[in-house]
Design a protein around this motif. Structure first.
Motif, short mmCIF file in Angstrom:
data_model
loop_
_atom_site.label_atom_id
_atom_site.label_comp_id
_atom_site.label_asym_id
_atom_site.label_seq_id
_atom_site.Cartn_x
_atom_site.Cartn_y
_atom_site.Cartn_z
N ALA A 71 0.83 -1.20 0.00
CA ALA A 71 0.00 0.00 0.00
C ALA A 71 0.86 1.25 0.00
CB ALA A 71 -0.93 0.00 1.22
N ALA A 72 1.95 1.23 0.76
CA ALA A 72 2.85 2.38 0.83
C ALA A 72 3.50 2.64 -0.52
CB ALA A 72 3.93 2.14 1.88
N THR A 73 3.87 1.58 -1.21
CA THR A 73 4.48 1.71 -2.54
C THR A 73 3.47 2.30 -3.52
OG1 THR A 73 5.92 -0.19 -2.11
CG2 THR A 73 5.65 0.48 -4.40
N GLY B 3 10.95 4.22 -5.99
CA GLY B 3 10.59 4.77 -4.69
C GLY B 3 9.50 5.81 -4.72
N GLY B 4 9.13 6.27 -5.92
CA GLY B 4 8.07 7.26 -6.05
C GLY B 4 8.54 8.70 -5.90
N LEU B 5 9.85 8.94 -5.99
CA LEU B 5 10.37 10.30 -5.84
C LEU B 5 10.21 11.07 -7.15
CD1 LEU B 5 11.83 12.48 -4.24
CD2 LEU B 5 14.00 11.44 -4.91
N ASP B 6 9.52 12.20 -7.09
CA ASP B 6 9.20 12.96 -8.30
C ASP B 6 9.93 14.29 -8.40
OD1 ASP B 6 6.93 11.18 -9.24
OD2 ASP B 6 6.22 11.75 -7.24
N ALA C 120 29.65 -4.31 12.56
CA ALA C 120 29.70 -5.07 13.81
C ALA C 120 29.77 -4.17 15.05
CB ALA C 120 30.89 -6.02 13.79
N ASN C 121 30.41 -3.01 14.90
CA ASN C 121 30.68 -2.18 16.06
C ASN C 121 29.82 -0.93 16.18
OD1 ASN C 121 33.31 -3.31 17.47
ND2 ASN C 121 33.56 -3.57 15.26
N ASN C 122 29.11 -0.60 15.13
CA ASN C 122 28.22 0.57 15.19
C ASN C 122 27.06 0.38 14.23
OD1 ASN C 122 27.37 3.09 16.06
ND2 ASN C 122 28.38 4.14 14.37
N PRO C 123 26.10 -0.47 14.62
CA PRO C 123 24.97 -0.75 13.73
C PRO C 123 24.25 0.53 13.31
CG PRO C 123 24.99 -2.25 15.60
CD PRO C 123 26.02 -1.19 15.88
N PHE C 124 23.81 0.54 12.07
CA PHE C 124 23.12 1.71 11.54
C PHE C 124 21.78 1.91 12.26
CE2 PHE C 124 25.73 0.37 7.88
CZ PHE C 124 26.38 1.56 7.63
N PRO C 125 21.33 3.15 12.34
CA PRO C 125 19.95 3.37 12.79
C PRO C 125 18.99 2.69 11.81
CG PRO C 125 21.18 5.44 12.69
CD PRO C 125 22.01 4.40 12.01
N THR C 126 17.75 2.57 12.19
CA THR C 126 16.76 1.92 11.35
C THR C 126 15.73 2.92 10.85
OG1 THR C 126 15.30 1.45 13.22
CG2 THR C 126 17.00 -0.20 12.70
N VAL C 127 14.91 2.47 9.92
CA VAL C 127 13.84 3.31 9.42
C VAL C 127 12.87 3.67 10.55
CG1 VAL C 127 12.38 1.37 8.70
CG2 VAL C 127 12.16 3.58 7.54
N ASP D 259 18.69 4.32 -0.15
CA ASP D 259 18.64 5.10 -1.39
C ASP D 259 17.20 5.49 -1.68
OD1 ASP D 259 17.31 3.04 -2.93
OD2 ASP D 259 19.23 2.04 -3.19
N VAL D 260 17.01 6.20 -2.79
CA VAL D 260 15.69 6.76 -3.09
C VAL D 260 14.63 5.72 -3.43
CG1 VAL D 260 16.58 9.00 -3.84
CG2 VAL D 260 16.40 7.14 -5.51
N SER D 261 15.04 4.50 -3.71
CA SER D 261 14.07 3.45 -4.00
C SER D 261 13.33 3.00 -2.74
CB SER D 261 14.75 2.23 -4.65
OG SER D 261 15.55 1.53 -3.70
N MET D 262 13.85 3.38 -1.57
CA MET D 262 13.34 2.84 -0.31
C MET D 262 12.38 3.76 0.43
SD MET D 262 16.76 0.90 1.12
CE MET D 262 17.66 -0.24 0.06
N PHE D 263 11.94 4.85 -0.19
CA PHE D 263 10.96 5.72 0.46
C PHE D 263 9.72 4.95 0.94
CE2 PHE D 263 13.09 9.45 -1.55
CZ PHE D 263 13.14 10.27 -0.43
N PRO D 264 9.22 3.96 0.18
CA PRO D 264 8.04 3.24 0.67
C PRO D 264 8.25 2.57 2.03
CG PRO D 264 8.29 2.85 -1.67
CD PRO D 264 9.53 3.58 -1.22
N ASN D 265 9.47 2.22 2.38
CA ASN D 265 9.71 1.63 3.70
C ASN D 265 9.37 2.63 4.81
OD1 ASN D 265 10.65 -0.76 2.58
ND2 ASN D 265 12.80 -0.14 2.65
#
Length: 414
Positions: A36-38, A88-91, A326-333, A371-377
């Motif tokens: 639905a988000a996509t 990602g729907g970026l216009d 391993a030592n500094n996991p990325f933040p999440t969505v 990246d820009v493809s992941m906006f729906p997440n």
């Protein structure tokens, strides 16, 4: 009488149908919600307040030859290209006409670089007219969207491009610039920057005050990302129209990081009618990641020296990626969504936008927003938290269009 009764029934049926169309996204499965988000992302206009593609193209040696850098096709690195933007729907990514603070040391260098990056952006649109188009207004973006084209509006990151000549404000409007970030990494002629502790002017300089007034007059949005708190307050006191923060996040999650916005500033911006466009960079999103990054950098510098390697060595790149993970996991969505929640709960959804800083924050981007493809997440996560489709539309374009049109209207009446 029968006709009137039938009409009442029809109106009632239509009203019921309208009510039935309200979707409770919180009750969907994660898979259903992402679908639905996509669909939402690809069916509505999406504006991103800050994408650093022009400077990435400059560093990559942009030419017409595809072997250098061609973002009309999928690229192996970076965060933006046409196929991924469509996914990602970026216009309408605002192209950042970025002026490094170092250019301020040489008179004329900032304006010259700005002109160069503007030409590069225009060249991208003229080289691939079936994919990209320049945009100078919300109306342009709407027209391009109807044709399936990705709009390339432009904002100048660092008002140093104005140099010491107020006439350059109107000049850059004519060149297509539609917002100017007043400062960048260090204080400039306009005002004090958040990363600089010098406090050269104590906020806006007298020249900076005139710059803000002139931006209002010609129709350029005032962007308060990167400025010090004092500069922020001074600009709000002077501007006659709503302002933006094209790529800033919430300071609550990064205590002491002045580059992000405090609750006081978020509330002041909302009172002004402006819009805060959330930055996705890891250091902007989570102070734990910022602290961890410093430790990782220190370790990797030592590792390079101890093993007699350079940063370009494939062995080092592989080690660095694995060590950082391993030592500094990325933040999440989810952490990014926390910033949206905070602003929404503080002042309401009418003052939030997207300001990813894609192609500008290196490899610090959160898991799920690389990246820009992941906006729906991100949209799916917001839907999961109870945001409506109308809320998403406001965040994606309606809020920034409201500000932009207010700036246009004010300028048209000067």
């Amino acid at each position: 009488m029968k006709k009137i009764f039938a009409l009442i029934l029809m109106v009632g049926a239509f009203s019921c149908a309208q009510k039935e169309e309200v979707i409770d996204y919180t009750k969907m499965s994660d898979e259903e919600r992402l679908k639905a988000a996509t669909e939402i992302a690809q069916s509505i206009i999406m504006v991103d307040g800050h994408v650093d593609l022009p400077y990435r193209m400059k560093v990559g040696g942009f030419t017409l030859q595809r072997e250098i850098l061609d973002v009309s096709v999928r690229t192996p690195d970076g965060n933006f290209d046409f196929p991924r933007a469509k996914e990602g729907g970026l216009d309408a990514p605002f192209m950042s006409i970025y002026i490094p603070a170092g250019n301020q040391k040489t008179p004329g260098a900032s304006k010259a670089l700005a002109d160069s990056l503007i030409r590069m952006t225009e060249r991208l649109a003229s080289t691939f007219p079936d994919k990209f188009a320049m945009a100078y207004s919300p109306a342009d973006i709407e027209a391009n969207f109807s044709k399936g084209l990705i709009s390339l509006p432009m904002g100048m990151e660092n008002g140093a491009g104005i140099e010491d000549d107020l006439a350059n404000v109107a000049y850059f409007f004519q060149r297509g610039i539609r917002y100017i970030t007043l400062t960048h990494g260090t204080d400039n002629l306009i005002g004090d920057a958040s990363y600089d502790t010098t406090g050269t002017h104590g906020g806006l300089s007298p020249f900076g005050e005139e710059v803000v007034k002139e931006m209002n007059r010609v129709g350029i949005m005032v962007d308060l990302s990167h400025v010090s708190d004092n500069t922020f307050r001074d600009a709000l006191a002077i501007t006659k129209v709503p302002v933006i923060a094209s790529h800033s996040s919430v300071r609550k999650f990064t205590p002491g990081f002045e580059r992000n916005m405090s609750d006081e500033l978020i509330q002041a911006m909302a009172k002004n009618g402006g819009v805060m466009m959330i930055n996705f960079g890891g250091s902007f999103i989570d102070s734990a990641y910022a602290a961890g990054s410093a430790k990782v950098r220190e370790h990797l510098v030592n590792y390079l020296a101890e093993n007699n390697l350079s940063r370009t060595d494939s062995a080092f790149k592989a080690y660095a990626e694995a060590y950082a993970a391993a030592n500094n996991p990325f933040p999440t969505v989810q952490r990014v969504a926390d910033h949206f929640d905070h602003v929404k709960n503080l002042v309401g959804v009418d003052y939030i936008g997207l300001g990813s800083d894609f192609d500008g924050v290196g490899d610090s981007l959160p898991t799920g927003l690389k990246d820009v493809s992941m906006f729906p997440n991100l949209i799916a996560e917001l839907l999961k938290r109870g945001y409506t489709k109308e809320d998403i539309e406001k965040i994606c374009y309606k809020n920034i269009f409201r500000v932009w049109k207010a700036v246009e209207d004010y300028a048209a009446n000067q």
